[in-house]
Design a protein around this motif. Structure first.
Motif, PDB file in Angstrom:
ATOM      1  N   SER A  39      52.540  18.380 -70.817  1.00 57.78           N
ATOM      2  CA  SER A  39      51.805  17.004 -71.912  1.00 57.78           C
ATOM      3  C   SER A  39      52.539  15.895 -71.521  1.00 57.78           C
ATOM      4  N   ARG A  40      52.416  14.689 -71.515  1.00 55.73           N
ATOM      5  CA  ARG A  40      52.922  13.382 -70.558  1.00 55.73           C
ATOM      6  C   ARG A  40      54.328  13.706 -71.838  1.00 55.73           C
ATOM      7  N   ASN A  41      54.474  13.537 -72.915  1.00 53.62           N
ATOM      8  CA  ASN A  41      56.193  13.661 -73.512  1.00 53.62           C
ATOM      9  C   ASN A  41      57.216  14.614 -72.501  1.00 53.62           C
ATOM     10  N   SER A  42      56.719  15.613 -72.447  1.00 55.22           N
ATOM     11  CA  SER A  42      57.794  15.921 -71.260  1.00 55.22           C
ATOM     12  C   SER A  42      57.457  16.309 -69.999  1.00 55.22           C
TER      13      SER A  42
END
Length: 223
Positions: A39-42
């Motif tokens: 994910s872009r967040n991780s």
């Protein structure tokens, strides 16, 4: 494994494998996240963590790059962590320094230039015969840093630089409380310098060991 840890491992694998090299710019966040299955967040959290330990360099408006991965840069993180030492671990730091610094001093005896030797001598001359404890400790740090740099091993130099902080306060404390600590340190510095000038690696190693062990021995007796 937490998703952020997984993201860190995947970026690390790209660097270790050579897919990303020092100075390379990382792909766009969306592209890299898709390629790594993250994910872009991780991915963002992983980049933030790796930038804190100087693996990545986030440049606002320009992207994220792999740093030079120079040992001195990477070991800055160790120096930061070392600053949080407890007083009761100073002896352990001194013990590590006693293992590494004499070896570096012996290496320097075979590599140090006449110009570098003259610079060390001038440094000791400028300090004089009766410096303050603070002046002596500042000189001590620079004197040993100069020798270790001459050993020609950047990893060893960075490790010892990181270890110097926790022992500084102990050296000041010793200088203020132990009789003739200042004079003894000055004599040991001169002995180390003489061994370096003679290109006598074993004498340089021995004097460096004596120099560090004297602080360690004093500290053991006061705790």
């Amino acid at each position: 494994m937490a998703v952020t840890d997984e993201a860190i491992e995947k970026i690390k694998d790209m660097i270790v494998s050579g897919a990303l090299r020092p100075g390379d710019r990382l792909p766009k966040e969306s592209e890299l996240a898709a390629a790594l299955g993250l994910s872009r967040n991780s991915l963002r959290e992983a980049v933030r963590a790796l930038s804190l330990i100087r693996i990545l360099d986030v440049r606002q408006g320009d992207g994220t790059y792999v740093t030079s991965l120079d040992p001195q840069l990477l070991l800055e993180a160790m120096s930061f962590v070392v600053d949080f030492h407890r007083d009761d671990t100073v002896l352990e730091f001194l013990a590590v320094r006693r293992i590494l610094e004499p070896a570096a001093t012996a290496m320097a005896a075979l590599r140090i230039s006449e110009q570098q030797l003259d610079a060390l001598s001038a440094q000791l001359d400028a300090l004089g015969a009766a410096p303050s404890v603070e002046e002596l400790v500042a000189c001590d740090l620079e004197f040993h840093r100069g020798i270790v740099q001459s050993a020609g091993n950047s990893v060893l130099c960075s490790l010892l630089d990181g270890l110097s902080g926790p022992t500084t306060r102990a050296r000041i404390w010793r200088g203020l409380t132990q009789e003739d600590a200042v004079g003894r340190t000055l004599r040991e510095h001169r002995a180390i310098l003489a061994a370096l000038r003679d290109r006598d690696a074993e004498a340089a190693r021995s004097w460096a060991t004596v120099h560090i062990a004297s602080v360690e021995q004093w500290l053991r007796s006061t705790l």
